[in-house]
Scaffold this motif. Structure first.
Motif, PDB file in Angstrom:
ATOM      1  N   MET A   1       0.919  -1.104  -0.258  1.00 54.55           N
ATOM      2  CA  MET A   1       0.010   0.225  -0.052  1.00 54.55           C
ATOM      3  C   MET A   1       0.884   1.068   0.001  1.00 54.55           C
ATOM      4  N   LYS A   2       0.408   2.172  -0.673  1.00 53.79           N
ATOM      5  CA  LYS A   2       1.325   3.453  -0.917  1.00 53.79           C
ATOM      6  C   LYS A   2       0.733   4.559   0.123  1.00 53.79           C
ATOM      7  N   ILE A   3       1.464   5.212   0.788  1.00 51.71           N
ATOM      8  CA  ILE A   3       1.183   5.935   2.036  1.00 51.71           C
ATOM      9  C   ILE A   3       1.963   7.528   1.743  1.00 51.71           C
ATOM     10  N   LEU A   4       1.349   8.600   1.936  1.00 49.70           N
ATOM     11  CA  LEU A   4       1.920   9.802   1.969  1.00 49.70           C
ATOM     12  C   LEU A   4       2.320  10.325   3.292  1.00 49.70           C
ATOM     13  N   ILE A   5       3.517  10.671   3.429  1.00 46.19           N
ATOM     14  CA  ILE A   5       4.267  11.331   4.623  1.00 46.19           C
ATOM     15  C   ILE A   5       4.584  12.867   4.400  1.00 46.19           C
ATOM     16  N   ALA A   6       3.764  13.636   4.650  1.00 50.67           N
ATOM     17  CA  ALA A   6       3.949  15.208   4.571  1.00 50.67           C
ATOM     18  C   ALA A   6       4.486  15.664   6.024  1.00 50.67           C
ATOM     19  N   GLU A   7       5.659  15.750   6.258  1.00 49.78           N
ATOM     20  CA  GLU A   7       6.498  16.219   7.372  1.00 49.78           C
ATOM     21  C   GLU A   7       7.688  17.128   6.927  1.00 49.78           C
ATOM     22  N   ASP A   8       7.674  18.375   7.436  1.00 50.50           N
ATOM     23  CA  ASP A   8       8.631  19.402   7.197  1.00 50.50           C
ATOM     24  C   ASP A   8      10.042  19.283   7.893  1.00 50.50           C
ATOM     25  N   ASP A   9       9.943  18.536   8.901  1.00 47.67           N
ATOM     26  CA  ASP A   9      11.058  18.352   9.752  1.00 47.67           C
ATOM     27  C   ASP A   9      11.776  17.115   9.245  1.00 47.67           C
ATOM     28  N   LYS A  10      12.894  17.043   8.853  1.00 45.70           N
ATOM     29  CA  LYS A  10      13.905  16.256   7.925  1.00 45.70           C
ATOM     30  C   LYS A  10      13.924  14.964   9.035  1.00 45.70           C
ATOM     31  N   THR A  11      14.332  14.983  10.316  1.00 45.45           N
ATOM     32  CA  THR A  11      14.542  14.156  11.085  1.00 45.45           C
ATOM     33  C   THR A  11      13.509  13.004  11.327  1.00 45.45           C
ATOM     34  N   SER A  12      12.217  13.800  11.504  1.00 45.53           N
ATOM     35  CA  SER A  12      10.961  13.271  11.994  1.00 45.53           C
ATOM     36  C   SER A  12      10.554  12.651  10.717  1.00 45.53           C
ATOM     37  N   ARG A  13      10.747  13.104   9.466  1.00 45.17           N
ATOM     38  CA  ARG A  13      10.218  12.591   8.317  1.00 45.17           C
ATOM     39  C   ARG A  13      11.336  11.347   7.972  1.00 45.17           C
ATOM     40  N   ILE A  14      12.403  11.274   8.086  1.00 49.11           N
ATOM     41  CA  ILE A  14      13.387   9.995   8.297  1.00 49.11           C
ATOM     42  C   ILE A  14      12.920   9.072   9.017  1.00 49.11           C
ATOM     43  N   MET A  15      12.624   9.378  10.111  1.00 48.74           N
ATOM     44  CA  MET A  15      12.312   8.366  11.181  1.00 48.74           C
ATOM     45  C   MET A  15      11.043   7.578  10.529  1.00 48.74           C
ATOM     46  N   LEU A  16      10.063   8.379  10.311  1.00 49.96           N
ATOM     47  CA  LEU A  16       8.669   7.690   9.649  1.00 49.96           C
ATOM     48  C   LEU A  16       8.965   6.889   8.597  1.00 49.96           C
ATOM     49  N   GLU A  17       9.820   7.481   7.659  1.00 50.67           N
ATOM     50  CA  GLU A  17      10.004   6.820   6.498  1.00 50.67           C
ATOM     51  C   GLU A  17      10.815   5.362   6.646  1.00 50.67           C
ATOM     52  N   SER A  18      11.736   5.266   7.671  1.00 53.13           N
ATOM     53  CA  SER A  18      12.360   3.939   8.084  1.00 53.13           C
ATOM     54  C   SER A  18      11.348   3.011   8.614  1.00 53.13           C
ATOM     55  N   VAL A  19      10.625   3.404   9.657  1.00 49.62           N
ATOM     56  CA  VAL A  19       9.760   2.712  10.141  1.00 49.62           C
ATOM     57  C   VAL A  19       8.604   2.196   9.189  1.00 49.62           C
ATOM     58  N   LEU A  20       8.059   2.723   8.375  1.00 48.45           N
ATOM     59  CA  LEU A  20       7.111   2.378   7.398  1.00 48.45           C
ATOM     60  C   LEU A  20       7.491   1.385   6.334  1.00 48.45           C
ATOM     61  N   LYS A  21       8.801   1.926   5.814  1.00 50.04           N
ATOM     62  CA  LYS A  21       9.349   1.040   4.987  1.00 50.04           C
ATOM     63  C   LYS A  21       9.651  -0.309   5.702  1.00 50.04           C
ATOM     64  N   LYS A  22      10.023  -0.519   6.722  1.00 45.20           N
ATOM     65  CA  LYS A  22      10.354  -1.767   7.502  1.00 45.20           C
ATOM     66  C   LYS A  22       8.971  -2.762   7.614  1.00 45.20           C
ATOM     67  N   TRP A  23       8.009  -1.918   7.503  1.00 42.05           N
ATOM     68  CA  TRP A  23       6.571  -2.585   7.583  1.00 42.05           C
ATOM     69  C   TRP A  23       6.009  -2.803   6.340  1.00 42.05           C
ATOM     70  N   GLY A  24       6.684  -2.416   5.367  1.00 38.99           N
ATOM     71  CA  GLY A  24       6.394  -2.899   3.880  1.00 38.99           C
ATOM     72  C   GLY A  24       5.439  -1.917   3.174  1.00 38.99           C
ATOM     73  N   PHE A  25       5.297  -0.765   3.405  1.00 44.65           N
ATOM     74  CA  PHE A  25       4.773   0.209   2.849  1.00 44.65           C
ATOM     75  C   PHE A  25       5.517   0.812   1.874  1.00 44.65           C
ATOM     76  N   THR A  26       4.786   1.397   0.699  1.00 42.41           N
ATOM     77  CA  THR A  26       5.584   2.060  -0.458  1.00 42.41           C
ATOM     78  C   THR A  26       5.139   3.572  -0.058  1.00 42.41           C
ATOM     79  N   LEU A  27       6.331   4.437  -0.078  1.00 43.78           N
ATOM     80  CA  LEU A  27       6.081   5.904   0.758  1.00 43.78           C
ATOM     81  C   LEU A  27       6.108   6.837  -0.623  1.00 43.78           C
ATOM     82  N   VAL A  28       5.455   8.090  -0.543  1.00 46.05           N
ATOM     83  CA  VAL A  28       5.602   9.204  -1.278  1.00 46.05           C
ATOM     84  C   VAL A  28       5.947  10.302  -0.024  1.00 46.05           C
ATOM     85  N   LEU A  29       6.770  11.173  -0.489  1.00 43.59           N
ATOM     86  CA  LEU A  29       7.198  12.114   0.651  1.00 43.59           C
ATOM     87  C   LEU A  29       7.170  13.560   0.268  1.00 43.59           C
ATOM     88  N   ALA A  30       6.642  14.280   1.211  1.00 47.66           N
ATOM     89  CA  ALA A  30       6.409  15.884   1.014  1.00 47.66           C
ATOM     90  C   ALA A  30       7.006  16.652   2.107  1.00 47.66           C
TER      91      ALA A  30
END
Length: 302
Positions: A1-30
């Motif tokens: 499943m594809k999920i959008l992560i919209a987060e302006d803080d780079k550290t928070s965005r990277i942490m979310l991206e890492s966790v969601l990728k580990k759970w098998g999601f396809t990500l789109v970043l903003a």
């Protein structure tokens, strides 16, 4: 499943991206709300989005509000992520159109559980939307021939009459009746008769133009709505259909079945309603039957 992560803080965005990728999601970043809004307007937009509340250019609440203004039968599931945790903030996010609200710092397992809720809701919404589309299609189409049914073609005719009156465009209706169809059923059986009806609709559809439509209005009777026709004598489409059907024997399990069709044509002059047009076309069809069938008769020529 594809999920959008919209987060302006780079550290928070990277942490979310890492966790969601580990759970098998396809990500789109903003990186800001404007990017998130542009992504959610795209044709293949994610069906689940995690939006930070505080973002430059457009905050997460504004993104939610704009997304909810888009008319769709299959809306995305929106999760607002923020350090705000007062009840009034939760209420504000939900009233803006968010489906869920997660406070920072979040627990990873809670986040996963809430995303899984979103997944289930997206799947349920998709199934409901798909079922609705199928029901709508079935309500408008003849089950045997897969073309418009009587209700749908009559609704389309009403719309074309209104358009013709408004835009002064031409409009013709052709009432078609397969000749000696009872004999086909009696000779070959109703199953072959059904095959003939299906084949006939294919033949007619082959000869229709872009703005023309056909529907089955009952038994072996069909209605063609031809938009943009300026004059009956100049419009040879109905003659082409008649000739095409005559020259095309229908291949069935019991051999080739020759068929012909009679067509009565009426022209909209700017004053007729649908009942009058059908009655006029029916009178022309009667003349076509009476004078030997396998022909086109225009109401103007009677």
């Amino acid at each position: 499943m594809k999920i959008l992560i919209a987060e302006d803080d780079k550290t928070s965005r990277i942490m979310l991206e890492s966790v969601l990728k580990k759970w098998g999601f396809t990500l789109v970043l903003a990186c800001n709300g404007k990017e998130a809004w542009d992504i959610m307007q795209s044709k293949d937009a994610p069906k689940l989005a995690i939006l930070d509340w505080q973002m430059p250019e457009m905050n997460g609440i504004e993104v939610c509000q704009r997304i909810r203004e888009i008319g769709t039968s299959n809306p995305p599931y929106l999760i607002v992520l923020t350090s705000k945790d007062e009840k009034k903030d939760i209420v504000k996010a939900l009233e803006a159109g968010a489906n869920d609200f997660i406070s920072k710092p979040y627990d990873a397992q809670e986040l996963r559980a809430r995303i899984n809720v979103g997944k289930r809701m997206v799947k349920l919404q998709f199934n409901l939307s798909d079922a609705y589309k199928k029901l709508k299609y079935e309500a408008m189409h003849d089950l045997l021939t897969n073309i418009y049914n009587r209700r749908a073609i009559m609704e389309l005719l009403e719309k074309e009459i209104a358009r013709g009156k408004r835009e002064k465009t031409g409009l013709c209706v052709g009432l078609c009746d397969l000749d000696h169809f009872k004999k086909v059923n009696d000779t070959y059986g109703h199953q072959i008769g059904d095959e003939v009806l299906i084949a006939f609709t294919r033949l007619v559809t082959d000869k229709l133009r872009l703005n023309d439509h056909v529907g089955r209005i009952g038994g072996e009777e069909f209605l063609i709505v031809a938009s943009g026709s300026k004059g009956l004598k100049q419009d040879v489409m109905f003659e082409r259909i008649c000739e095409y059907v005559r020259s095309s024997e229908i291949s069935t399990e019991k051999g080739s079945v020759p068929i012909t069709v009679s067509i009565g044509v009426a022209r909209y002059t700017g004053v007729e309603n649908s009942d009058v047009l059908l009655a006029t076309a029916d009178t022309a069809l009667y003349h076509a039957k009476k004078t030997g069938r396998d022909s086109v008769v225009y109401a103007d020529n009677i």
